[in-house]
Enzyme design. Structure first.
Site, PDB file in Angstrom:
ATOM      1  CB  SER A   1      64.279 -32.577  62.997  1.00 12.90           C
ATOM      2  OG  SER A   1      62.779 -31.856  62.924  1.00 12.90           O
ATOM      3  CG  ASN A   2      63.007 -27.621  64.805  1.00 12.65           C
ATOM      4  OD1 ASN A   2      61.939 -27.573  65.112  1.00 12.65           O
ATOM      5  ND2 ASN A   2      63.357 -27.135  63.392  1.00 12.65           N
ATOM      6  CE  LYS A   3      63.847 -28.446  72.916  1.00 14.40           C
ATOM      7  NZ  LYS A   3      64.062 -28.677  74.309  1.00 14.40           N
TER       8      LYS A   3
END
Ligand code: CTP
Length: 216
Positions: free
Chosen positions: A21-23
């Site tokens: 995933s990412n931030k």
């Protein structure tokens, strides 16, 4: 007007308990949906997992992966006049997610990835959507050049570009400083809260859509 807005990160499964995933916090997309509803518009918010409250008056559709987000956009976009694709969609996903939890049997591990569907890039060419289309571009360098490239490639009416190399704005921050990239000009907006920037974007989106329909 009826808005479709994507927000948040996506999660791409590695196995039943792990993902890539990412931030992205989802704040910008939720602010957009909240601003649209506040201004009396209808808004469908298609969101990856976030910790945020659903803005009042918004139709909410939770998704996890890029594929689920793609299918949700495909399904609902023709009920809308304006699409704002703000989600930080994972660009790659594991080709073959494990059906069972992966055990740590070896010292190293390789996960083969494949590209996820480009949702923004499909809106015109695959979904044949003709309403106002707004995308986001998060860049660390040559912000305007890359953003303008996206505007043209993905046939958008507006790209909202921001410089994610700056720590005081963007991704997890509640403030943002963006440049609006239109086909014929660029317009930097002053640094402001994501709520304030959201209202500006909703206003511009309505003008774009109004101009499109009166031109027909
Ligand atoms: N986007 C999308 N689907 C994807 C990837 C991105 O809809 N699979 C959308 C984002 O919501 C955003 C815009 O595309 O509005 C910009 O995403 P980005 O990943 O920066 O664009 P790319 O053209 O994939 O370029 P690059 O990753 O090379 O910068």
């Amino acid at each position: 007007m009826r808005f479709l807005i994507t927000a948040g990160p996506t999660r791409e499964a590695i196995d039943p308990v792990r993902y890539i995933s990412n931030k992205s916090s989802g704040k910008m997309g939720y602010a957009l949906a909240g601003a649209a509803a506040h201004e009396g518009h209808r808004a469908i918010l298609i969101s990856g997992p976030t910790a945020l409250d659903i803005p009042p008056g918004v139709d909410f559709l939770p998704v996890e992966s890029a594929q689920e987000m793609y299918e949700a956009v495909e399904r609902y976009i023709h009920q809308c006049d304006i699409a704002i694709l703000c989600a930080a969609v994972a660009d790659y996903r594991p080709i073959d997610p494990a059906k069972q939890k992966i055990k740590k049997n070896s010292d190293t591990m390789v996960i083969e990835l494949e590209k996820t569907p480009d949702i923004l890039g499909s809106v015109r060419d695959v979904f044949q959507f003709e309403g106002a289309l707004i995308g986001f571009a998060a860049e660390t360098n040559d912000v305007e050049v890359y953003a303008r490239g996206k505007l043209e490639r993905k046939k958008c009416d507006l790209i909202v570009a921001n410089d994610v190399s700056r720590h005081d704005i963007g991704f997890d921050s509640s403030q943002n400083e963006v440049t609006l990239i239109f086909p014929d000009r660029s317009e930097p907006l002053p640094k402001a809260s994501k709520e304030h920037i959201a209202l500006e974007i909703i206003e511009r989106a309505c003008i774009i859509q109004h101009n499109k329909t009166t031109k027909k």
